[in-house]
Scaffold this motif. Structure first.
Motif, short mmCIF file in Angstrom:
data_model
loop_
_atom_site.label_atom_id
_atom_site.label_comp_id
_atom_site.label_asym_id
_atom_site.label_seq_id
_atom_site.Cartn_x
_atom_site.Cartn_y
_atom_site.Cartn_z
N ASP A 54 -7.03 -21.31 -4.23
CA ASP A 54 -6.86 -22.12 -3.59
C ASP A 54 -6.73 -20.39 -2.15
OD1 ASP A 54 -8.90 -23.59 -1.92
OD2 ASP A 54 -7.06 -24.81 -1.21
N GLY A 55 -7.40 -19.29 -1.75
CA GLY A 55 -7.58 -18.86 -1.08
C GLY A 55 -6.70 -17.73 -0.75
N GLN A 56 -5.29 -17.51 -1.65
CA GLN A 56 -4.33 -16.96 -1.76
C GLN A 56 -4.60 -15.26 -2.29
OE1 GLN A 56 -1.08 -17.99 -3.52
NE2 GLN A 56 -2.11 -20.07 -4.48
N LYS A 57 -3.87 -14.72 -1.84
CA LYS A 57 -4.40 -13.32 -1.40
C LYS A 57 -2.96 -12.08 -1.58
CE LYS A 57 -5.27 -12.59 3.48
NZ LYS A 57 -6.57 -12.64 3.94
N ILE A 58 -3.56 -11.02 -2.70
CA ILE A 58 -2.56 -10.23 -2.28
C ILE A 58 -2.86 -8.75 -1.45
CG2 ILE A 58 -1.00 -8.52 -3.48
CD1 ILE A 58 -0.67 -10.18 -5.55
N THR A 59 -2.52 -7.94 -0.43
CA THR A 59 -3.08 -7.27 0.17
C THR A 59 -2.47 -5.94 -0.55
OG1 THR A 59 -1.28 -6.84 2.17
CG2 THR A 59 -3.39 -8.36 2.48
N PHE A 60 -3.10 -4.72 0.18
CA PHE A 60 -2.94 -3.12 -0.66
C PHE A 60 -1.12 -2.95 0.09
CE2 PHE A 60 -2.93 1.21 0.05
CZ PHE A 60 -3.11 1.43 -1.41
N GLY A 61 -0.70 -3.06 1.49
CA GLY A 61 0.73 -3.00 2.12
C GLY A 61 1.57 -4.12 1.11
N GLU A 62 0.96 -5.09 0.62
CA GLU A 62 1.86 -5.86 -0.11
C GLU A 62 2.50 -5.23 -1.03
OE1 GLU A 62 1.39 -10.34 1.97
OE2 GLU A 62 -0.43 -9.00 0.19
N LEU A 63 0.59 -4.97 -2.27
CA LEU A 63 1.41 -4.28 -3.37
C LEU A 63 2.23 -2.77 -2.86
CD1 LEU A 63 0.82 -3.78 -6.31
CD2 LEU A 63 -1.43 -2.14 -5.56
N ASN A 64 1.69 -2.18 -1.41
CA ASN A 64 2.94 -0.79 -2.24
C ASN A 64 4.60 -0.93 -1.69
OD1 ASN A 64 0.81 1.31 -2.15
ND2 ASN A 64 0.43 1.28 0.28
N GLU A 65 4.44 -2.67 -0.45
CA GLU A 65 5.67 -2.97 -0.56
C GLU A 65 6.21 -3.27 -2.06
OE1 GLU A 65 9.42 -3.67 1.46
OE2 GLU A 65 7.56 -2.30 1.74
N ARG A 66 5.20 -3.75 -2.95
CA ARG A 66 6.60 -4.26 -4.13
C ARG A 66 6.72 -3.41 -4.99
NH1 ARG A 66 7.22 -9.22 -7.38
NH2 ARG A 66 6.96 -8.92 -8.95
N ILE A 67 6.33 -2.11 -4.47
CA ILE A 67 6.20 -1.11 -5.83
C ILE A 67 6.87 0.33 -5.09
CG2 ILE A 67 4.89 -1.73 -7.67
CD1 ILE A 67 2.67 0.45 -6.51
N LYS A 68 7.61 -0.51 -3.80
CA LYS A 68 7.63 1.17 -3.22
C LYS A 68 8.15 2.32 -4.06
CE LYS A 68 11.37 -1.20 -0.63
NZ LYS A 68 11.94 -1.77 0.48
N GLU A 69 9.95 1.89 -4.79
CA GLU A 69 10.71 2.52 -5.45
C GLU A 69 9.98 3.58 -6.65
OE1 GLU A 69 14.32 2.77 -7.54
OE2 GLU A 69 14.33 0.90 -6.56
N PRO A 70 9.25 3.13 -6.91
CA PRO A 70 8.01 3.66 -7.99
C PRO A 70 7.24 4.85 -7.57
CG PRO A 70 7.29 1.53 -8.76
CD PRO A 70 9.44 1.61 -7.59
N LEU A 71 6.77 4.02 -6.44
CA LEU A 71 4.95 4.95 -5.29
C LEU A 71 6.31 6.65 -5.08
CD1 LEU A 71 3.40 2.42 -3.45
CD2 LEU A 71 3.17 4.16 -5.67
N ALA A 72 7.80 5.87 -4.21
CA ALA A 72 8.44 6.79 -3.77
C ALA A 72 8.99 8.28 -4.72
CB ALA A 72 9.67 6.35 -3.21
N ASN A 73 9.33 7.43 -6.01
CA ASN A 73 9.34 8.52 -6.84
C ASN A 73 8.42 9.61 -7.87
OD1 ASN A 73 11.66 7.79 -7.62
ND2 ASN A 73 11.17 6.20 -9.09
N LEU A 74 6.99 8.70 -7.57
CA LEU A 74 5.49 9.31 -7.85
C LEU A 74 5.53 10.57 -6.89
CD1 LEU A 74 3.08 7.56 -8.78
CD2 LEU A 74 4.02 9.23 -10.54
N GLU A 75 5.86 10.78 -5.25
CA GLU A 75 6.12 11.41 -4.30
C GLU A 75 6.61 12.73 -4.13
OE1 GLU A 75 3.69 11.56 -1.27
OE2 GLU A 75 2.54 10.75 -2.93
N LYS A 76 7.88 12.28 -4.76
CA LYS A 76 8.77 13.12 -5.30
C LYS A 76 8.58 14.44 -6.33
CE LYS A 76 13.69 13.82 -7.01
NZ LYS A 76 15.03 12.98 -6.77
#
Length: 361
Positions: A54-76
């Motif tokens: 009922d109108g719930q949503k997930i933003t791109f920022g929330e997604l990045n926060e959720r997977i911040k560690e694997p994203l940081a590993n990709l940057e490394k």
């Protein structure tokens, strides 16, 4: 025989001399990294990337926060790929310039400075290896047919080490400065690693390096010089702790690990450590006992310790501790808990150590 192209020759030497280690996996662990700029393609943080209910949503920022560690590993990984590529690019240009200055082809220069610097192994050593392997060779295979491959096997790691030294000489003489920006290290990269085991350096040092190593791993042997260089550069700042991590496919490594701990009981761990890494082709039990005599151990006590298997539990505990913090290959170094994996050059250690010292000021 066709002459190898310079790019192929250098690529092979560089691949063997940069950031390498013995790994549990059958194939090298190479993760792909994005090739496009994230800032040019990523949505804004408030962009909705999923809706439900009922109108719930997930933003791109929330997604990045959720997977911040694997994203940081990709940057490394992306940074490491670029840095390795940059280092190879620099070396290619330096080799080309040096070859031109000496009126040589690039292949001739590398042969003169790398291949020709490594002595031919003794004939008896080549013949011994052939005799040990001939039952597994195709029927009719002669000594002369396989001799070149045996020589390559026996001299390969030495040529790689010499290549690394020569490329470092070229970079030093050319005053190479690498200014590639490094991404920030996320807090999640810091692990809690117990500093238990044979140690060098002051107990109150602000930097503790815990090394997980394997006496049969050629990359661990290569790292010995670099670690010594680090300890000399930071005599009052760094404490090194050695922990055992014999890999499954190195059949003689577990007993070698036990032997080093038997030597520790007689306060000669580091002397024995050096003897094992200097003699990686001689790690059978009888060899381990011979090395004990060479470094001046009480051989009766050493033999009893080794034969009893009393140190196996300590080796296993080290392996379990390493696996718990993510060690999959050797050498693996934890600098105040920050992982540095593989036989990396002095500058990589210096970068992490200097950042840690700066943070403590």
């Amino acid at each position: 025989m066709l002459m190898r192209s310079t790019s192929t020759l250098l690529a092979g030497l560089l691949a063997a001399s940069l950031f390498s280690g013995c790994n549990k996996e059958k194939a090298p662990a190479t993760a792909g990294a994005p090739t496009t700029s994230a800032s040019a393609t990523e949505p804004a943080p408030d962009t909705v990337v999923a809706t439900f209910g009922d109108g719930q949503k997930i933003t791109f920022g929330e997604l990045n926060e959720r997977i911040k560690e694997p994203l940081a590993n990709l940057e490394k990984q992306k940074f490491q790929t670029r840095k390795q590529g940059l280092d190879g690019f620099v070396v290619e240009k330096l080799v080309k310039a040096e070859a031109a200055k000496r009126n040589l082809t690039e292949e001739q220069l590398v042969k003169a400075e790398v291949d020709d610097k490594i002595p031919q192994p003794p004939e008896e050593e080549i013949k011994k290896l052939y005799d040990e392997a001939k039952e597994r060779l195709p029927p009719g295979t002669t000594y002369e047919q396989v001799k070149p491959q045996i020589v390559d096997f026996l001299t390969g790691s030495k040529k790689q080490e010499r290549a690394r030294e020569y490329f470092a000489e070229l970079k030093k003489n050319a005053n190479v400065q690498i200014t590639l920006p490094e991404p920030p290290r996320p807090p999640a990269e810091r692990k809690e690693v117990a500093a238990t085991g044979p140690a060098r350096g002051p107990d109150n040092a602000p930097i503790t390096i815990v090394e997980f190593s394997d006496f049969q791993c050629p990359f661990c042997s290569r790292a010995v010089k670099t670690v010594d260089e680090v300890l000399k550069a930071y005599p009052d700042k760094v404490k090194l702790v050695f922990r055992q991590f014999p890999l499954d496919f190195h059949k003689e490594a577990p007993k070698a690990a036990e032997a080093s701990l038997c030597a520790q009981d007689q306060n000669k761990f580091w002397e024995y450590h050096d003897a094992l890494f200097a003699n990686q082709q001689a790690l059978k039990v009888e060899d381990l006992k011979a090395h004990a005599k060479t470094v001046g151990l009480d051989t009766a006590k050493f033999d009893q310790c080794l034969d009893s298997g009393e140190k196996a539990a300590v080796v296993k505990a080290d392996q379990e501790a390493g696996s718990k913090v993510g060690v999959t290959g050797t050498p693996a170094f934890f600098i105040n808990g920050i992982l540095l994996s593989g036989a990396q050059p002095f500058d990589e250690f210096k970068s992490v150590i200097d950042n840690e010292l700066k943070a403590k000021q």
